[in-house]
Design a protein around this motif. Structure first.
Motif, PDB file in Angstrom:
ATOM      1  N   ASN A   1      31.867  30.520  33.962  1.00 56.60           N
ATOM      2  CA  ASN A   1      31.495  31.224  32.736  1.00 56.60           C
ATOM      3  C   ASN A   1      32.081  30.574  31.482  1.00 56.60           C
ATOM      4  OD1 ASN A   1      34.183  31.980  32.790  1.00 56.60           O
ATOM      5  ND2 ASN A   1      33.793  34.183  32.615  1.00 56.60           N
ATOM      6  N   GLY A   2      32.763  29.445  31.645  1.00 58.80           N
ATOM      7  CA  GLY A   2      33.316  28.743  30.491  1.00 58.80           C
ATOM      8  C   GLY A   2      34.694  29.195  30.081  1.00 58.80           C
ATOM      9  N   TYR A   3      35.283  30.094  30.847  1.00 61.89           N
ATOM     10  CA  TYR A   3      36.630  30.600  30.563  1.00 61.89           C
ATOM     11  C   TYR A   3      37.426  30.671  31.862  1.00 61.89           C
ATOM     12  CZ  TYR A   3      34.791  32.151  26.088  1.00 61.89           C
ATOM     13  OH  TYR A   3      34.214  32.190  24.854  1.00 61.89           O
ATOM     14  N   LEU A   4      38.713  30.500  31.738  1.00 56.14           N
ATOM     15  CA  LEU A   4      39.604  30.756  32.865  1.00 56.14           C
ATOM     16  C   LEU A   4      40.118  32.178  32.717  1.00 56.14           C
ATOM     17  CD1 LEU A   4      41.673  27.438  33.007  1.00 56.14           C
ATOM     18  CD2 LEU A   4      39.502  28.003  34.116  1.00 56.14           C
ATOM     19  N   GLN A   5      40.047  32.920  33.811  1.00 54.31           N
ATOM     20  CA  GLN A   5      40.521  34.291  33.846  1.00 54.31           C
ATOM     21  C   GLN A   5      41.266  34.506  35.166  1.00 54.31           C
ATOM     22  OE1 GLN A   5      36.305  35.401  32.990  1.00 54.31           O
ATOM     23  NE2 GLN A   5      37.278  37.007  31.741  1.00 54.31           N
ATOM     24  N   ARG A   6      42.051  35.553  35.215  1.00 53.24           N
ATOM     25  CA  ARG A   6      42.834  35.842  36.414  1.00 53.24           C
ATOM     26  C   ARG A   6      41.942  35.860  37.663  1.00 53.24           C
ATOM     27  NH1 ARG A   6      47.633  39.295  38.106  1.00 53.24           N
ATOM     28  NH2 ARG A   6      46.984  40.052  40.148  1.00 53.24           N
ATOM     29  N   ALA A   7      40.761  36.440  37.556  1.00 48.94           N
ATOM     30  CA  ALA A   7      39.856  36.537  38.708  1.00 48.94           C
ATOM     31  C   ALA A   7      39.464  35.158  39.236  1.00 48.94           C
ATOM     32  CB  ALA A   7      38.610  37.336  38.343  1.00 48.94           C
ATOM     33  N   ASP A   8      39.381  34.148  38.357  1.00 46.24           N
ATOM     34  CA  ASP A   8      39.079  32.788  38.805  1.00 46.24           C
ATOM     35  C   ASP A   8      40.154  32.290  39.765  1.00 46.24           C
ATOM     36  OD1 ASP A   8      36.677  32.185  37.304  1.00 46.24           O
ATOM     37  OD2 ASP A   8      37.936  32.057  35.510  1.00 46.24           O
ATOM     38  N   PHE A   9      41.396  32.577  39.445  1.00 43.52           N
ATOM     39  CA  PHE A   9      42.515  32.104  40.262  1.00 43.52           C
ATOM     40  C   PHE A   9      42.605  32.874  41.577  1.00 43.52           C
ATOM     41  CE2 PHE A   9      43.141  30.457  36.147  1.00 43.52           C
ATOM     42  CZ  PHE A   9      43.754  29.236  36.333  1.00 43.52           C
ATOM     43  N   GLU A  10      42.297  34.160  41.540  1.00 46.79           N
ATOM     44  CA  GLU A  10      42.248  34.948  42.774  1.00 46.79           C
ATOM     45  C   GLU A  10      41.136  34.437  43.687  1.00 46.79           C
ATOM     46  OE1 GLU A  10      41.677  38.841  41.122  1.00 46.79           O
ATOM     47  OE2 GLU A  10      43.846  39.194  40.941  1.00 46.79           O
ATOM     48  N   ARG A  11      39.957  34.196  43.111  1.00 54.04           N
ATOM     49  CA  ARG A  11      38.813  33.694  43.874  1.00 54.04           C
ATOM     50  C   ARG A  11      39.120  32.335  44.493  1.00 54.04           C
ATOM     51  NH1 ARG A  11      35.482  36.060  40.532  1.00 54.04           N
ATOM     52  NH2 ARG A  11      35.727  34.510  38.899  1.00 54.04           N
ATOM     53  N   MET A  12      39.712  31.461  43.687  1.00 50.87           N
ATOM     54  CA  MET A  12      40.024  30.127  44.187  1.00 50.87           C
ATOM     55  C   MET A  12      41.033  30.204  45.332  1.00 50.87           C
ATOM     56  SD  MET A  12      41.583  26.733  42.458  1.00 50.87           S
ATOM     57  CE  MET A  12      40.055  26.011  41.954  1.00 50.87           C
ATOM     58  N   ALA A  13      42.055  31.001  45.181  1.00 52.67           N
ATOM     59  CA  ALA A  13      43.071  31.122  46.231  1.00 52.67           C
ATOM     60  C   ALA A  13      42.436  31.589  47.534  1.00 52.67           C
ATOM     61  CB  ALA A  13      44.168  32.084  45.792  1.00 52.67           C
ATOM     62  N   ARG A  14      41.585  32.578  47.451  1.00 48.84           N
ATOM     63  CA  ARG A  14      40.937  33.105  48.663  1.00 48.84           C
ATOM     64  C   ARG A  14      39.984  32.079  49.280  1.00 48.84           C
ATOM     65  NH1 ARG A  14      41.784  37.897  45.668  1.00 48.84           N
ATOM     66  NH2 ARG A  14      43.112  39.278  46.876  1.00 48.84           N
ATOM     67  N   ARG A  15      39.237  31.386  48.432  1.00 48.31           N
ATOM     68  CA  ARG A  15      38.308  30.368  48.939  1.00 48.31           C
ATOM     69  C   ARG A  15      39.062  29.229  49.620  1.00 48.31           C
ATOM     70  NH1 ARG A  15      35.981  27.690  44.411  1.00 48.31           N
ATOM     71  NH2 ARG A  15      37.415  26.016  44.791  1.00 48.31           N
ATOM     72  N   VAL A  16      40.101  28.735  48.979  1.00 45.02           N
ATOM     73  CA  VAL A  16      40.857  27.605  49.528  1.00 45.02           C
ATOM     74  C   VAL A  16      41.487  27.981  50.863  1.00 45.02           C
ATOM     75  CG1 VAL A  16      42.888  26.142  49.158  1.00 45.02           C
ATOM     76  CG2 VAL A  16      41.250  26.482  47.316  1.00 45.02           C
ATOM     77  N   THR A  17      42.084  29.146  50.944  1.00 47.27           N
ATOM     78  CA  THR A  17      42.719  29.532  52.208  1.00 47.27           C
ATOM     79  C   THR A  17      41.677  29.727  53.305  1.00 47.27           C
ATOM     80  OG1 THR A  17      42.839  31.850  51.503  1.00 47.27           O
ATOM     81  CG2 THR A  17      44.805  30.514  51.189  1.00 47.27           C
ATOM     82  N   ARG A  18      40.533  30.298  52.948  1.00 45.08           N
ATOM     83  CA  ARG A  18      39.464  30.494  53.937  1.00 45.08           C
ATOM     84  C   ARG A  18      38.931  29.143  54.429  1.00 45.08           C
ATOM     85  NH1 ARG A  18      36.161  32.805  50.860  1.00 45.08           N
ATOM     86  NH2 ARG A  18      34.756  31.060  50.535  1.00 45.08           N
ATOM     87  N   VAL A  19      38.627  28.241  53.500  1.00 46.08           N
ATOM     88  CA  VAL A  19      38.086  26.931  53.872  1.00 46.08           C
ATOM     89  C   VAL A  19      39.097  26.138  54.701  1.00 46.08           C
ATOM     90  CG1 VAL A  19      37.275  24.712  52.946  1.00 46.08           C
ATOM     91  CG2 VAL A  19      36.457  26.838  51.953  1.00 46.08           C
ATOM     92  N   MET A  20      40.382  26.317  54.408  1.00 46.79           N
ATOM     93  CA  MET A  20      41.425  25.602  55.149  1.00 46.79           C
ATOM     94  C   MET A  20      41.786  26.300  56.463  1.00 46.79           C
ATOM     95  SD  MET A  20      42.004  22.797  53.576  1.00 46.79           S
ATOM     96  CE  MET A  20      43.517  22.231  54.347  1.00 46.79           C
ATOM     97  N   GLY A  21      41.067  27.386  56.803  1.00 43.52           N
ATOM     98  CA  GLY A  21      41.230  28.010  58.113  1.00 43.52           C
ATOM     99  C   GLY A  21      42.336  29.046  58.218  1.00 43.52           C
ATOM    100  N   GLN A  22      42.833  29.529  57.093  1.00 43.40           N
ATOM    101  CA  GLN A  22      43.870  30.563  57.121  1.00 43.40           C
ATOM    102  C   GLN A  22      43.239  31.933  56.928  1.00 43.40           C
ATOM    103  OE1 GLN A  22      47.391  30.551  57.467  1.00 43.40           O
ATOM    104  NE2 GLN A  22      46.874  28.543  58.312  1.00 43.40           N
ATOM    105  N   GLN A  23      43.739  32.891  57.653  1.00 41.05           N
ATOM    106  CA  GLN A  23      43.251  34.253  57.499  1.00 41.05           C
ATOM    107  C   GLN A  23      43.925  34.896  56.298  1.00 41.05           C
ATOM    108  OE1 GLN A  23      43.206  36.702  60.929  1.00 41.05           O
ATOM    109  NE2 GLN A  23      41.592  35.478  61.834  1.00 41.05           N
ATOM    110  N   GLU A  24      43.140  35.681  55.562  1.00 39.72           N
ATOM    111  CA  GLU A  24      43.698  36.424  54.439  1.00 39.72           C
ATOM    112  C   GLU A  24      44.835  37.295  54.956  1.00 39.72           C
ATOM    113  OE1 GLU A  24      42.137  39.337  50.878  1.00 39.72           O
ATOM    114  OE2 GLU A  24      40.723  38.018  51.872  1.00 39.72           O
TER     115      GLU A  24
END
Length: 169
Positions: A21-44
């Protein structure tokens, strides 16, 4: 601003702007953290996943404190490009993220990140791995096919604190 530094910052901004959306917001960092851990095979909820989420949120808090000049809880690229992560700020706000994602990349828990683990992490974060394949060789100074977690953290510190135009994009 030096065009190489600007390109490096723009690339990282685009990666962090997970909803584009052209801005960095807290939700971007939460989303990225969850995506990275999921893609790397870690369970939430696993220890590594929680450390990555905590690291992303700490990074966001430091970034917001240093860059959100109009206090609207979102950071434009201009605000992001004007911020400065000095050594103390890096240690407080970025290093926890760097250590947590390095530990996440170390899938066999041997204290080192192989080239395969490094490339997998870059892909999970959203970088084009082909752009960084040769860069791994630079980091692997002893040529043993792996870098330490400390080398990985030092690489990110250089990325966020170095204004040298020759630094890796």
């Amino acid at each position: 601003m030096n065009p190489h530094v600007q390109a490096r910052l723009k690339n990282s901004f685009i990666v962090f702007d997970s909803d584009a959306n052209g801005y960095l917001q807290r939700a971007d960092f939460e989303r990225m953290a969850r995506r990275v851990t999921r893609v790397m095979g870690q369970q939430e909820g696993s220890a590594k996943a929680q450390a990555v989420l905590d690291g992303h949120l700490r990074f966001w808090a430091g970034l917001a404190a240093e860059a959100d000049s109009d206090h609207d809880a979102k950071i434009s690229f201009d605000e992001y490009a004007r911020r400065s992560f000095g050594p103390g700020s890096f240690t407080a706000h970025v290093q926890p993220l760097a250590k947590s994602i390095a530990a996440l990349a170390d899938t066999d828990n041997d204290g080192q990140i192989s080239k395969q683990e490094f490339i997998a992490l870059l892909c999970a974060v959203g970088f084009n791995a082909a752009d960084y394949s040769d860069f791994f060789q630079t980091l692997d100074s002893d040529g043993d096919g792996a870098i330490t977690i400390e080398q990985f953290v030092a690489m990110l510190e250089d990325f966020y604190t170095n204004s040298n135009p020759a630094a890796q994009n």
